[in-house]
Design an enzyme around this catalytic site. Structure first.
Site, PDB file in Angstrom:
ATOM      1  N   GLY A   9       1.522   4.553  -0.746  1.00  0.00           N
ATOM      2  CA  GLY A   9       1.690   3.965   0.401  1.00  0.00           C
ATOM      3  C   GLY A   9       0.401   2.785   0.383  1.00  0.00           C
ATOM      4  O   GLY A   9       0.421   2.379  -0.654  1.00  0.00           O
ATOM      5  N   CYS A  10      -0.160   2.339   1.602  1.00  0.00           N
ATOM      6  CA  CYS A  10      -0.986   1.409   1.446  1.00  0.00           C
ATOM      7  C   CYS A  10      -2.082   1.611   0.512  1.00  0.00           C
ATOM      8  O   CYS A  10      -2.781   2.464   0.432  1.00  0.00           O
ATOM      9  CB  CYS A  10      -1.569   1.292   2.968  1.00  0.00           C
ATOM     10  SG  CYS A  10      -2.672  -0.162   3.148  1.00  0.00           S
ATOM     11  N   PHE A  11      -2.269   0.366  -0.269  1.00  0.00           N
ATOM     12  CA  PHE A  11      -3.192   0.591  -1.436  1.00  0.00           C
ATOM     13  C   PHE A  11      -4.674   0.596  -0.905  1.00  0.00           C
ATOM     14  O   PHE A  11      -5.542   1.239  -1.693  1.00  0.00           O
ATOM     15  CB  PHE A  11      -3.038  -0.365  -2.366  1.00  0.00           C
ATOM     16  CG  PHE A  11      -2.971  -2.123  -1.919  1.00  0.00           C
ATOM     17  CD1 PHE A  11      -3.514  -2.465  -1.087  1.00  0.00           C
ATOM     18  CD2 PHE A  11      -1.984  -2.665  -2.667  1.00  0.00           C
ATOM     19  CE1 PHE A  11      -3.362  -3.921  -0.716  1.00  0.00           C
ATOM     20  CE2 PHE A  11      -1.984  -4.042  -2.360  1.00  0.00           C
ATOM     21  CZ  PHE A  11      -2.516  -4.632  -1.331  1.00  0.00           C
TER      22      PHE A  11
END
Length: 169
Positions: A9-11
């Site tokens: 997902g979002c880093f």
């Protein structure tokens, strides 16, 4: 030193859990798995490059084993969601363990099989295990985002943290 690459997902949300571990030398946000060299954040978010947001971890295997990194990775993700992670949807947010050696591949596959067999989740574990491809660093403002923007980080990770507490605590 060894290298590990994880997409979950979002880093922004994947950096802190790894940075806090002994034996980790660096955790950098970036893009991998796509067809465009050196993509920008805007290009990846447009979902036309094939990249996932990921973190590249440089670690000392004498201090922390790759197996431990994989276990930590699982505990940061919803491994039953192939179409993104939490509020971040789309292929660029899909969960992937990228292996850099055949040994990493074996460890990741064994760990995935163990997680599936554990019965922790009712649905299948759909996180893919793929060979590492070129890793492109994300822009500077993405690096260490949780430190630079703690309020925005807390807002963007709230749904993730709730899921993790309910399923991994």
């Amino acid at each position: 030193m060894e290298r590990a690459i994880f997409a979950g997902g979002c880093f922004w949300c994947m950096v802190q859990p790894f940075e806090e571990q002994a034996g980790i030398l660096s955790v950098r946000s970036g893009y991998t798995g796509g067809h465009l060299p050196n993509p920008s954040y805007e290009q990846v978010c447009a979902k036309t490059t094939g990249h996932t947001e990921a973190v590249e971890i440089i670690f000392d295997p004498k201090q922390i084993a790759y197996k431990d990194l994989v276990e930590l990775y699982w505990a940061q993700t919803d491994p039953t969601d192939a179409f993104g992670q939490f509020e971040d949807r789309g292929d660029n947010y899909r969960p992937v363990i990228y292996y850099t050696t055949e040994r990493q591949k074996e460890i990741a596959e064994q760990s995935k099989a163990s997680l599936q067999a554990s019965g922790r989740f009712d649905q299948p574990i759909v996180t893919t295990i793929e060979p590492a491809e070129p890793f492109y660093l994300a822009e500077d403002y993405h690096q260490g985002f949780y430190k630079k923007n703690p309020k925005r980080y807390a807002q963007s990770s709230a749904i993730r943290h709730q899921f993790l507490e309910e399923n991994w605590s």
